[in-house]
Scaffold this motif. Structure first.
Motif, PDB file in Angstrom:
ATOM      1  N   SER A 115     -89.790   8.934 -15.453  1.00 31.66           N
ATOM      2  CA  SER A 115     -89.360   7.656 -14.869  1.00 31.66           C
ATOM      3  C   SER A 115     -88.223   7.864 -13.875  1.00 31.66           C
ATOM      4  O   SER A 115     -87.861   6.941 -13.146  1.00 31.66           O
ATOM      5  CB  SER A 115     -88.906   6.696 -15.974  1.00 31.66           C
ATOM      6  OG  SER A 115     -87.877   7.302 -16.734  1.00 31.66           O
ATOM      7  N   GLU A 116     -87.669   9.058 -13.877  1.00 34.70           N
ATOM      8  CA  GLU A 116     -86.561   9.358 -12.956  1.00 34.70           C
ATOM      9  C   GLU A 116     -86.488  10.862 -12.780  1.00 34.70           C
ATOM     10  O   GLU A 116     -86.664  11.617 -13.739  1.00 34.70           O
ATOM     11  CB  GLU A 116     -85.242   8.848 -13.545  1.00 34.70           C
ATOM     12  CG  GLU A 116     -84.064   9.045 -12.611  1.00 34.70           C
ATOM     13  CD  GLU A 116     -82.773   8.463 -13.186  1.00 34.70           C
ATOM     14  OE1 GLU A 116     -82.775   7.275 -13.563  1.00 34.70           O
ATOM     15  OE2 GLU A 116     -81.794   9.205 -13.269  1.00 34.70           O
ATOM     16  N   ALA A 117     -86.266  11.297 -11.548  1.00 32.77           N
ATOM     17  CA  ALA A 117     -86.148  12.732 -11.306  1.00 32.77           C
ATOM     18  C   ALA A 117     -85.260  12.976 -10.100  1.00 32.77           C
ATOM     19  O   ALA A 117     -85.268  12.201  -9.142  1.00 32.77           O
ATOM     20  CB  ALA A 117     -87.525  13.347 -11.075  1.00 32.77           C
ATOM     21  N   THR A 118     -84.488  14.051 -10.169  1.00 33.77           N
ATOM     22  CA  THR A 118     -83.630  14.453  -9.050  1.00 33.77           C
ATOM     23  C   THR A 118     -84.112  15.796  -8.531  1.00 33.77           C
ATOM     24  O   THR A 118     -84.217  16.762  -9.297  1.00 33.77           O
ATOM     25  CB  THR A 118     -82.158  14.528  -9.487  1.00 33.77           C
ATOM     26  OG1 THR A 118     -81.754  13.255  -9.974  1.00 33.77           O
ATOM     27  CG2 THR A 118     -81.266  14.930  -8.312  1.00 33.77           C
ATOM     28  N   PHE A 119     -84.437  15.803  -7.247  1.00 32.28           N
ATOM     29  CA  PHE A 119     -84.946  17.002  -6.587  1.00 32.28           C
ATOM     30  C   PHE A 119     -83.874  17.556  -5.665  1.00 32.28           C
ATOM     31  O   PHE A 119     -83.017  16.820  -5.175  1.00 32.28           O
ATOM     32  CB  PHE A 119     -86.192  16.687  -5.747  1.00 32.28           C
ATOM     33  CG  PHE A 119     -87.327  16.079  -6.511  1.00 32.28           C
ATOM     34  CD1 PHE A 119     -87.466  16.262  -7.876  1.00 32.28           C
ATOM     35  CD2 PHE A 119     -88.275  15.314  -5.853  1.00 32.28           C
ATOM     36  CE1 PHE A 119     -88.531  15.711  -8.571  1.00 32.28           C
ATOM     37  CE2 PHE A 119     -89.345  14.746  -6.545  1.00 32.28           C
ATOM     38  CZ  PHE A 119     -89.467  14.942  -7.892  1.00 32.28           C
ATOM     39  N   ARG A 120     -83.994  18.822  -5.393  1.00 31.74           N
ATOM     40  CA  ARG A 120     -83.028  19.500  -4.506  1.00 31.74           C
ATOM     41  C   ARG A 120     -83.773  20.199  -3.388  1.00 31.74           C
ATOM     42  O   ARG A 120     -84.819  20.816  -3.607  1.00 31.74           O
ATOM     43  CB  ARG A 120     -82.217  20.503  -5.330  1.00 31.74           C
ATOM     44  CG  ARG A 120     -81.425  21.490  -4.496  1.00 31.74           C
ATOM     45  CD  ARG A 120     -80.383  22.189  -5.327  1.00 31.74           C
ATOM     46  NE  ARG A 120     -79.236  21.307  -5.543  1.00 31.74           N
ATOM     47  CZ  ARG A 120     -78.136  21.661  -6.196  1.00 31.74           C
ATOM     48  NH1 ARG A 120     -78.040  22.869  -6.745  1.00 31.74           N
ATOM     49  NH2 ARG A 120     -77.132  20.813  -6.331  1.00 31.74           N
ATOM     50  N   TYR A 121     -83.187  20.099  -2.203  1.00 22.55           N
ATOM     51  CA  TYR A 121     -83.728  20.788  -1.019  1.00 22.55           C
ATOM     52  C   TYR A 121     -82.592  21.601  -0.418  1.00 22.55           C
ATOM     53  O   TYR A 121     -81.486  21.078  -0.221  1.00 22.55           O
ATOM     54  CB  TYR A 121     -84.239  19.744  -0.013  1.00 22.55           C
ATOM     55  CG  TYR A 121     -84.651  20.328   1.320  1.00 22.55           C
ATOM     56  CD1 TYR A 121     -85.869  20.982   1.465  1.00 22.55           C
ATOM     57  CD2 TYR A 121     -83.811  20.230   2.428  1.00 22.55           C
ATOM     58  CE1 TYR A 121     -86.245  21.519   2.689  1.00 22.55           C
ATOM     59  CE2 TYR A 121     -84.181  20.768   3.656  1.00 22.55           C
ATOM     60  CZ  TYR A 121     -85.392  21.412   3.775  1.00 22.55           C
ATOM     61  OH  TYR A 121     -85.763  21.953   4.983  1.00 22.55           O
ATOM     62  N   LEU A 122     -82.843  22.874  -0.182  1.00 24.74           N
ATOM     63  CA  LEU A 122     -81.833  23.710   0.472  1.00 24.74           C
ATOM     64  C   LEU A 122     -82.161  23.780   1.959  1.00 24.74           C
ATOM     65  O   LEU A 122     -83.215  24.291   2.346  1.00 24.74           O
ATOM     66  CB  LEU A 122     -81.805  25.113  -0.133  1.00 24.74           C
ATOM     67  CG  LEU A 122     -80.878  26.122   0.565  1.00 24.74           C
ATOM     68  CD1 LEU A 122     -79.417  25.679   0.509  1.00 24.74           C
ATOM     69  CD2 LEU A 122     -81.021  27.514  -0.052  1.00 24.74           C
ATOM     70  N   ASN A 123     -81.252  23.252   2.768  1.00 22.51           N
ATOM     71  CA  ASN A 123     -81.430  23.317   4.221  1.00 22.51           C
ATOM     72  C   ASN A 123     -80.959  24.692   4.696  1.00 22.51           C
ATOM     73  O   ASN A 123     -79.771  25.005   4.611  1.00 22.51           O
ATOM     74  CB  ASN A 123     -80.601  22.200   4.879  1.00 22.51           C
ATOM     75  CG  ASN A 123     -80.796  22.169   6.383  1.00 22.51           C
ATOM     76  OD1 ASN A 123     -80.984  23.206   7.023  1.00 22.51           O
ATOM     77  ND2 ASN A 123     -80.755  20.975   6.948  1.00 22.51           N
TER      78      ASN A 123
ATOM     79  N   ILE B  46     -94.410  13.837  -3.988  1.00 21.03           N
ATOM     80  CA  ILE B  46     -93.119  14.331  -3.526  1.00 21.03           C
ATOM     81  C   ILE B  46     -92.760  15.509  -4.430  1.00 21.03           C
ATOM     82  O   ILE B  46     -93.334  15.677  -5.513  1.00 21.03           O
ATOM     83  CB  ILE B  46     -92.015  13.240  -3.580  1.00 21.03           C
ATOM     84  CG1 ILE B  46     -91.938  12.612  -4.978  1.00 21.03           C
ATOM     85  CG2 ILE B  46     -92.276  12.184  -2.512  1.00 21.03           C
ATOM     86  CD1 ILE B  46     -90.787  11.633  -5.111  1.00 21.03           C
ATOM     87  N   GLY B  47     -91.828  16.306  -3.967  1.00 18.37           N
ATOM     88  CA  GLY B  47     -91.472  17.437  -4.813  1.00 18.37           C
ATOM     89  C   GLY B  47     -90.307  18.208  -4.267  1.00 18.37           C
ATOM     90  O   GLY B  47     -89.716  17.857  -3.250  1.00 18.37           O
ATOM     91  N   GLY B  48     -89.983  19.251  -4.974  1.00 25.66           N
ATOM     92  CA  GLY B  48     -88.884  20.111  -4.577  1.00 25.66           C
ATOM     93  C   GLY B  48     -88.402  20.919  -5.756  1.00 25.66           C
ATOM     94  O   GLY B  48     -89.083  21.038  -6.778  1.00 25.66           O
ATOM     95  N   HIS B  49     -87.212  21.449  -5.581  1.00 24.30           N
ATOM     96  CA  HIS B  49     -86.536  22.148  -6.669  1.00 24.30           C
ATOM     97  C   HIS B  49     -86.118  21.071  -7.675  1.00 24.30           C
ATOM     98  O   HIS B  49     -85.573  20.044  -7.282  1.00 24.30           O
ATOM     99  CB  HIS B  49     -85.326  22.873  -6.083  1.00 24.30           C
ATOM    100  CG  HIS B  49     -84.554  23.644  -7.072  1.00 24.30           C
ATOM    101  ND1 HIS B  49     -84.662  25.018  -7.189  1.00 24.30           N
ATOM    102  CD2 HIS B  49     -83.659  23.250  -7.998  1.00 24.30           C
ATOM    103  CE1 HIS B  49     -83.843  25.422  -8.153  1.00 24.30           C
ATOM    104  NE2 HIS B  49     -83.231  24.370  -8.658  1.00 24.30           N
TER     105      HIS B  49
END
Ligand code: FE
Length: 140
Positions: A46-54, A101-104
């Motif tokens: 129901s909730e997620a935090t993703f990370r993107y490294l620029n 959607i997705g990511g780390h």
């Protein structure tokens, strides 16, 4: 927090509803003394935090999504850093319109189920900071 069954070097895990996925996995790795391993799974959150490294700015950009999503793919690895389990997990999740959607993965709160397989590879794998890349690489 979870239920599990072992088959050879692999654990079959079912995380309890409403728990946070990475915290539950870290607790499981501690309990089982897993020094390296691989993770794959699926579920619903129901909730997620993703990370993107620029890579241009070398800055992490974190973003929280508060909506019901299916975990269409969760893949990760387990190593050790500073005497603790170090989880590196990536995730793809699908929204109500079926887009993904997705990511780390930093954190994810289960809403429904989360079914995982954790393979214990049985050797110690550490991590060290690569100054040039600014990320923690395997120490092999
Ligand atoms: Fe990553």
């Amino acid at each position: 927090m979870y239920k599990y069954k072992q088959s050879g070097n692999t654990y079959i895990l079912s995380l309890d509803n409403h728990v946070e996925v990475t915290a539950a996995l870290a607790a499981f790795c501690e309990e089982k003394g897993i020094l390296s391993g691989e993770i794959n799974g699926l579920g619903a959150v129901s909730e997620a935090t993703f990370r993107y490294l620029n890579p241009q700015t070398m800055k992490y950009v974190d973003k929280t999504f508060t909506e019901q999503m299916e975990i269409t793919s969760l893949v990760g690895n387990i190593s050790r850093k500073d005497g603790k389990p170090y989880l590196h997990i990536h995730i793809t999740a699908s929204r109500s319109d079926y887009s993904c959607i997705g990511g780390h993965l930093l954190t994810a709160k289960i809403n429904g189920a989360c079914e995982l397989f954790v393979k214990d590879l049985g050797v110690e794998v550490g991590r060290h900071l690569d100054e040039g890349l600014g990320i923690n690489l395997f120490s092999l």
